[in-house]
Design a protein around this motif. Structure first.
Motif, PDB file in Angstrom:
ATOM      1  N   SER A 318       5.199  -7.863   3.223  1.00  0.00           N
ATOM      2  CA  SER A 318       6.512  -8.361   3.650  1.00  0.00           C
ATOM      3  C   SER A 318       7.595  -7.361   3.283  1.00  0.00           C
ATOM      4  O   SER A 318       8.541  -7.127   4.052  1.00  0.00           O
ATOM      5  N   LEU A 319       7.475  -6.782   2.101  1.00  0.00           N
ATOM      6  CA  LEU A 319       8.425  -5.756   1.663  1.00  0.00           C
ATOM      7  C   LEU A 319       8.425  -4.577   2.631  1.00  0.00           C
ATOM      8  O   LEU A 319       9.492  -4.071   3.009  1.00  0.00           O
ATOM      9  N   LEU A 320       7.243  -4.131   3.036  1.00  0.00           N
ATOM     10  CA  LEU A 320       7.166  -2.994   3.957  1.00  0.00           C
ATOM     11  C   LEU A 320       7.798  -3.332   5.302  1.00  0.00           C
ATOM     12  O   LEU A 320       8.526  -2.514   5.887  1.00  0.00           O
ATOM     13  N   ASN A 321       7.555  -4.549   5.796  1.00  0.00           N
ATOM     14  CA  ASN A 321       8.204  -4.955   7.040  1.00  0.00           C
ATOM     15  C   ASN A 321       9.721  -4.983   6.884  1.00  0.00           C
ATOM     16  O   ASN A 321      10.467  -4.590   7.795  1.00  0.00           O
ATOM     17  N   SER A 322      10.190  -5.462   5.747  1.00  0.00           N
ATOM     18  CA  SER A 322      11.634  -5.488   5.497  1.00  0.00           C
ATOM     19  C   SER A 322      12.208  -4.071   5.486  1.00  0.00           C
ATOM     20  O   SER A 322      13.263  -3.821   6.078  1.00  0.00           O
ATOM     21  N   LEU A 323      11.530  -3.152   4.815  1.00  0.00           N
ATOM     22  CA  LEU A 323      11.969  -1.756   4.798  1.00  0.00           C
ATOM     23  C   LEU A 323      12.078  -1.188   6.212  1.00  0.00           C
ATOM     24  O   LEU A 323      13.022  -0.472   6.539  1.00  0.00           O
ATOM     25  N   GLU A 324      11.117  -1.532   7.046  1.00  0.00           N
ATOM     26  CA  GLU A 324      11.071  -0.974   8.395  1.00  0.00           C
ATOM     27  C   GLU A 324      12.085  -1.623   9.329  1.00  0.00           C
ATOM     28  O   GLU A 324      12.236  -1.194  10.484  1.00  0.00           O
ATOM     29  N   GLY A 325      12.772  -2.666   8.857  1.00  0.00           N
ATOM     30  CA  GLY A 325      13.724  -3.350   9.713  1.00  0.00           C
ATOM     31  C   GLY A 325      13.102  -4.451  10.549  1.00  0.00           C
ATOM     32  O   GLY A 325      13.754  -4.997  11.450  1.00  0.00           O
ATOM     33  N   GLU A 326      11.856  -4.808  10.240  1.00  0.00           N
ATOM     34  CA  GLU A 326      11.176  -5.874  10.959  1.00  0.00           C
ATOM     35  C   GLU A 326      11.436  -7.210  10.263  1.00  0.00           C
ATOM     36  O   GLU A 326      11.921  -7.271   9.136  1.00  0.00           O
ATOM     37  N   HIS A 327      11.077  -8.290  10.933  1.00  0.00           N
ATOM     38  CA  HIS A 327      11.137  -9.600  10.301  1.00  0.00           C
ATOM     39  C   HIS A 327      10.157  -9.592   9.118  1.00  0.00           C
ATOM     40  O   HIS A 327       9.001  -9.215   9.296  1.00  0.00           O
ATOM     41  N   PRO A 328      10.584  -9.996   7.925  1.00  0.00           N
ATOM     42  CA  PRO A 328       9.735  -9.791   6.748  1.00  0.00           C
ATOM     43  C   PRO A 328       8.644 -10.839   6.561  1.00  0.00           C
ATOM     44  O   PRO A 328       8.543 -11.505   5.523  1.00  0.00           O
ATOM     45  N   PHE A 329       7.793 -10.982   7.556  1.00  0.00           N
ATOM     46  CA  PHE A 329       6.588 -11.792   7.429  1.00  0.00           C
ATOM     47  C   PHE A 329       5.503 -10.969   6.729  1.00  0.00           C
ATOM     48  O   PHE A 329       5.462  -9.739   6.862  1.00  0.00           O
ATOM     49  N   PRO A 330       4.574 -11.610   6.003  1.00  0.00           N
ATOM     50  CA  PRO A 330       3.402 -10.882   5.507  1.00  0.00           C
ATOM     51  C   PRO A 330       2.541 -10.385   6.672  1.00  0.00           C
ATOM     52  O   PRO A 330       2.468 -11.033   7.722  1.00  0.00           O
ATOM     53  N   ARG A 331       1.912  -9.247   6.467  1.00  0.00           N
ATOM     54  CA  ARG A 331       1.011  -8.708   7.482  1.00  0.00           C
ATOM     55  C   ARG A 331      -0.399  -9.250   7.258  1.00  0.00           C
ATOM     56  O   ARG A 331      -0.793  -9.580   6.137  1.00  0.00           O
ATOM     57  N   ASN A 332      -1.149  -9.308   8.340  1.00  0.00           N
ATOM     58  CA  ASN A 332      -2.573  -9.611   8.210  1.00  0.00           C
ATOM     59  C   ASN A 332      -3.285  -8.410   7.616  1.00  0.00           C
ATOM     60  O   ASN A 332      -2.987  -7.265   7.966  1.00  0.00           O
ATOM     61  N   ARG A 333      -4.214  -8.677   6.703  1.00  0.00           N
ATOM     62  CA  ARG A 333      -4.967  -7.591   6.073  1.00  0.00           C
ATOM     63  C   ARG A 333      -6.455  -7.882   6.167  1.00  0.00           C
ATOM     64  O   ARG A 333      -6.853  -9.053   5.967  1.00  0.00           O
ATOM     65  N   PRO A 334      -7.333  -6.849   6.407  1.00  0.00           N
ATOM     66  CA  PRO A 334      -7.002  -5.441   6.619  1.00  0.00           C
ATOM     67  C   PRO A 334      -6.297  -5.219   7.964  1.00  0.00           C
ATOM     68  O   PRO A 334      -6.326  -6.114   8.790  1.00  0.00           O
ATOM     69  N   PRO A 335      -5.717  -3.980   8.154  1.00  0.00           N
ATOM     70  CA  PRO A 335      -5.707  -2.835   7.242  1.00  0.00           C
ATOM     71  C   PRO A 335      -4.741  -3.044   6.084  1.00  0.00           C
ATOM     72  O   PRO A 335      -3.817  -3.856   6.180  1.00  0.00           O
ATOM     73  N   TYR A 336      -4.979  -2.307   5.014  1.00  0.00           N
ATOM     74  CA  TYR A 336      -4.182  -2.416   3.808  1.00  0.00           C
ATOM     75  C   TYR A 336      -3.136  -1.294   3.751  1.00  0.00           C
ATOM     76  O   TYR A 336      -3.271  -0.263   4.425  1.00  0.00           O
ATOM     77  N   PRO A 337      -2.094  -1.479   2.933  1.00  0.00           N
ATOM     78  CA  PRO A 337      -1.055  -0.443   2.856  1.00  0.00           C
ATOM     79  C   PRO A 337      -1.554   0.930   2.441  1.00  0.00           C
ATOM     80  O   PRO A 337      -0.918   1.929   2.783  1.00  0.00           O
ATOM     81  N   VAL A 338      -2.655   1.004   1.718  1.00  0.00           N
ATOM     82  CA  VAL A 338      -3.132   2.321   1.286  1.00  0.00           C
ATOM     83  C   VAL A 338      -3.508   3.203   2.466  1.00  0.00           C
ATOM     84  O   VAL A 338      -3.527   4.435   2.354  1.00  0.00           O
ATOM     85  N   THR A 339      -3.775   2.581   3.623  1.00  0.00           N
ATOM     86  CA  THR A 339      -4.037   3.371   4.835  1.00  0.00           C
ATOM     87  C   THR A 339      -2.988   3.138   5.913  1.00  0.00           C
ATOM     88  O   THR A 339      -2.689   4.036   6.703  1.00  0.00           O
ATOM     89  N   HIS A 340      -2.416   1.926   5.964  1.00  0.00           N
ATOM     90  CA  HIS A 340      -1.439   1.574   6.991  1.00  0.00           C
ATOM     91  C   HIS A 340      -0.275   0.828   6.321  1.00  0.00           C
ATOM     92  O   HIS A 340      -0.166  -0.389   6.402  1.00  0.00           O
ATOM     93  N   GLY A 341       0.581   1.590   5.666  1.00  0.00           N
ATOM     94  CA  GLY A 341       1.700   1.004   4.943  1.00  0.00           C
ATOM     95  C   GLY A 341       3.006   1.203   5.668  1.00  0.00           C
ATOM     96  O   GLY A 341       3.175   0.754   6.807  1.00  0.00           O
ATOM     97  N   TYR A 342       3.954   1.905   5.030  1.00  0.00           N
ATOM     98  CA  TYR A 342       5.260   2.152   5.634  1.00  0.00           C
ATOM     99  C   TYR A 342       5.091   2.972   6.905  1.00  0.00           C
ATOM    100  O   TYR A 342       4.497   4.061   6.895  1.00  0.00           O
ATOM    101  N   LEU A 343       5.574   2.422   8.021  1.00  0.00           N
ATOM    102  CA  LEU A 343       5.435   3.060   9.342  1.00  0.00           C
ATOM    103  C   LEU A 343       3.982   3.417   9.632  1.00  0.00           C
ATOM    104  O   LEU A 343       3.681   4.414  10.277  1.00  0.00           O
ATOM    105  N   GLN A 344       3.079   2.569   9.136  1.00  0.00           N
ATOM    106  CA  GLN A 344       1.634   2.686   9.375  1.00  0.00           C
ATOM    107  C   GLN A 344       1.029   3.952   8.773  1.00  0.00           C
ATOM    108  O   GLN A 344      -0.028   4.429   9.230  1.00  0.00           O
ATOM    109  N   THR A 345       1.660   4.499   7.749  1.00  0.00           N
ATOM    110  CA  THR A 345       1.120   5.674   7.059  1.00  0.00           C
ATOM    111  C   THR A 345       0.594   5.263   5.687  1.00  0.00           C
ATOM    112  O   THR A 345       0.966   4.217   5.157  1.00  0.00           O
ATOM    113  N   PRO A 346      -0.267   6.079   5.057  1.00  0.00           N
ATOM    114  CA  PRO A 346      -0.804   5.734   3.734  1.00  0.00           C
ATOM    115  C   PRO A 346       0.326   5.571   2.707  1.00  0.00           C
ATOM    116  O   PRO A 346       1.171   6.459   2.545  1.00  0.00           O
ATOM    117  N   THR A 347       0.325   4.431   2.022  1.00  0.00           N
ATOM    118  CA  THR A 347       1.432   4.078   1.144  1.00  0.00           C
ATOM    119  C   THR A 347       0.913   3.432  -0.132  1.00  0.00           C
ATOM    120  O   THR A 347       0.073   2.527  -0.077  1.00  0.00           O
TER     121      THR A 347
END
Length: 559
Positions: A318-347
């Motif tokens: 949700s934090l990553l979506n908020s950073l990106e300017g998206e609605h801050p819903f939780p994302r479905n996982r996988p993929p995880y932020p370590v491979t698809h985080g901020y702007l879908q890059t490893p984070t």
């Protein structure tokens, strides 16, 4: 005219254009741009939202939905200056509702992370503490109480040193020595091996091994890679990150730079919760100092982004979506932020306390850190202690320390000499411990054996005068209010639990009432999209377990 109507676009005002142009080329521009308009005008006007929509090319309806999701963006003129009074569990026990009634134009807000010094009131970008007469006093964040004799600290070891929040003060107590060493003669593999050997796990609640997370980001394909400091500690009863950022901001920055060195990241963000406005100033100054000294801006830079009030943004996706300017819903996982985080890059996303632990581990060694804990437990944990206890505050404890030692020997026992009836674990998310189960040690294995967890380390104390059904109802109202609404098990389940705890609905036979709640609990824990819906049932489960007679009284009162 009939038929299609032409859309009339008013020209953007020059002052609005200036703000938009200032931010639209920056990383993660939406939140700082919204804050700029909010601070300038005292609210977010229709004109401001249209300027943001046009400048960032976000559809207006989508932008409106995102803005209204956050608690603290005022939509009416002057709204930003309305007093916002914390009505979290501890502040409610201390009379927060009376303060709301006494302050003109006051509105309630969820726990604002100052449970050791209630009752906090936000007005504009200033934090005050309300006196019993509802007068507002500015007060700094309380420093941690001195550590117990013979107990060695990690993140608090220099926090009480004069001017530790400045670059000169930080360097005077060994600051940036770890980074200098790694940049001078170390390697990413050496640092990763060191963090693995230390046993450091995430201190924000999840407890995932830090070295494994960093290694996953380092080994992931794609880029640029990113380090994010999760400073959105919205869990009621948790206020440890605030003291670290206010008094030791360079430790967090150095920890982020070491994480960037280990993972190959070239950019970083500190995502700070809205309710810490003074902390934003401290961090901004520290970042400027680090940039001026050459630690930032040469290969890695760190950006400060302030949230706008939403508990769910403490969840990393949700934090990553908020950073990106998206609605801050939780994302479905996988993929995880370590491979698809901020702007879908490893984070890599780490908590404030986790990052502040890195520099002393590098300078003192993995064996030193492991040795700080008791028995097989590695390291320390900052516990935020509040409620009906004589000496509330942030205590850095060895993992494995008996809870009773913290409550009675370190913090002076129950307030006014009263008996401690129950405590919460993990803020509210771990539910209650009571009775013989207060005889636990402060580590995950011991507390999980009692069907709870340590998590972020918030412990709220309730003495024998408190009605635990009322405490549980207050907690569930918080979860129902903060549910993001994405998944119905959480959105509907928390509401149904509120209705049953308040006596509004539910069976009128105790056994049927418990059976119905047990079914709700199972459904929420197994099907909710994120930790909020999975943790909320622990409140009512533990209430039934420890206070069956009080539950019986609640249910039978509806007959």
């Amino acid at each position: 005219m009939s038929g299609n109507r032409a859309t009339i676009r008013l020209p953007m005002a020059e002052s609005d254009r200036h703000l938009v142009d200032r931010w639209k080329g920056e990383e993660a521009p939406l939140l700082p741009l919204l804050h700029a308009f909010h601070d300038r005008d005292g609210h977010l006007s229709e004109q401001a939202l249209r300027a943001v929509s046009e400048g960032l090319r976000i559809p207006l309806a989508e932008l409106y939905g995102t803005v209204t999701f956050y608690h603290h963006f005022a939509r009416e003129p002057g709204g930003a200056l309305e007093p916002r009074v914390c009505t979290g569990p501890v502040c409610r026990m201390r009379g927060a509702e009376a303060v709301v009634g006494a302050l003109e134009g006051a509105v309630e807000m969820p726990c604002s992370g100052r449970c050791d010094d209630p009752i906090p009131v936000l007005r504009g970008n200033e934090t005050f503490v309300a006196t019993p007469a509802a007068e507002l006093e500015p007060r700094p964040t309380p420093l941690p109480p001195p550590s117990a004799e013979g107990v060695e600290e990690c993140v608090f070891r220099h926090i009480r040193a004069p001017h530790r929040d400045t670059l000169d003060g930080y360097r005077a107590t060994g600051g940036y020595r770890a980074l200098d060493r790694m940049l001078g003669s170390g390697s990413p593999d050496e640092l990763l091996d060191l963090i693995d050997a230390s046993g450091l796990a995430g201190r924000g609640g999840a407890g995932f091994p830090t070295g494994r997370k960093w290694r996953a980001v380092r080994d992931a394909d794609g880029g640029p890679k990113t380090v994010v400091c999760n400073a959105d500690e919205g869990e009621p009863g948790c206020f440890k990150d605030r003291v670290l950022m206010d008094y030791d901001p360079h430790a967090v920055i150095e920890g982020m730079l070491l994480a960037a060195f280990a993972t190959g990241a070239t950019r970083g963000f500190i995502y700070l919760r809205y309710e810490y406005p003074e902390t934003a100033d401290v961090l901004a100054h520290a970042l400027d100092e680090a940039r001026g000294a050459g630690y930032l801006g040469r290969g890695v830079d760190i950006h400060l982004r302030r949230g706008a009030g939403a508990y769910i943004c403490g969840e990393e996706t949700s934090l990553l979506n908020s950073l990106e300017g998206e609605h801050p819903f939780p994302r479905n996982r996988p993929p995880y932020p370590v491979t698809h985080g901020y702007l879908q890059t490893p984070t890599v996303v780490n908590n404030v306390e986790t990052l502040a632990s890195i520099p002393p581990i590098v300078t003192e060694g993995a064996a030193w850190y492991r040795g700080l804990g008791f028995g097989d437990q590695a390291g320390t944990k900052v516990v935020s202690l509040s409620g009906d206890v004589e000496r509330p505050g942030n205590y850095e404890v060895p993992l494995g320390l008996p809870l009773a030692t913290l409550l009675h020997d370190w913090a002076g026992g129950g307030r006014g000499g009263r008996r401690i009836q129950a405590v919460t674990m993990a803020g509210l998310s771990g539910g209650f411990l009571a009775g013989d189960d207060l005889d636990v040690t402060l580590d995950e294995p011991s507390i999980r054996a009692k069907k709870s967890f340590l998590g972020a380390g918030g412990v709220m104390v309730f003495d024998e005068s408190r009605d635990m059904v009322e405490v549980a109802l207050d907690a569930m109202r918080f979860f129902a209010h903060e549910s993001c609404g994405k998944c119905f098990p959480c959105r509907i389940g928390t509401r149904r639990l509120v209705e049953r705890l308040s006596g509004e609905a539910g069976p009128r036979e105790v056994e049927s009432w418990i059976d119905e709640l047990s079914d709700l609990h199972r459904t929420m824990k197994s099907t909710s999209a994120c930790g909020l819906g999975q943790a909320a049932p622990l409140v009512t489960e533990s209430l039934i377990r420890y206070f069956p007679e009080r539950v019986r009284t609640l249910v039978e009162a509806r007959r």
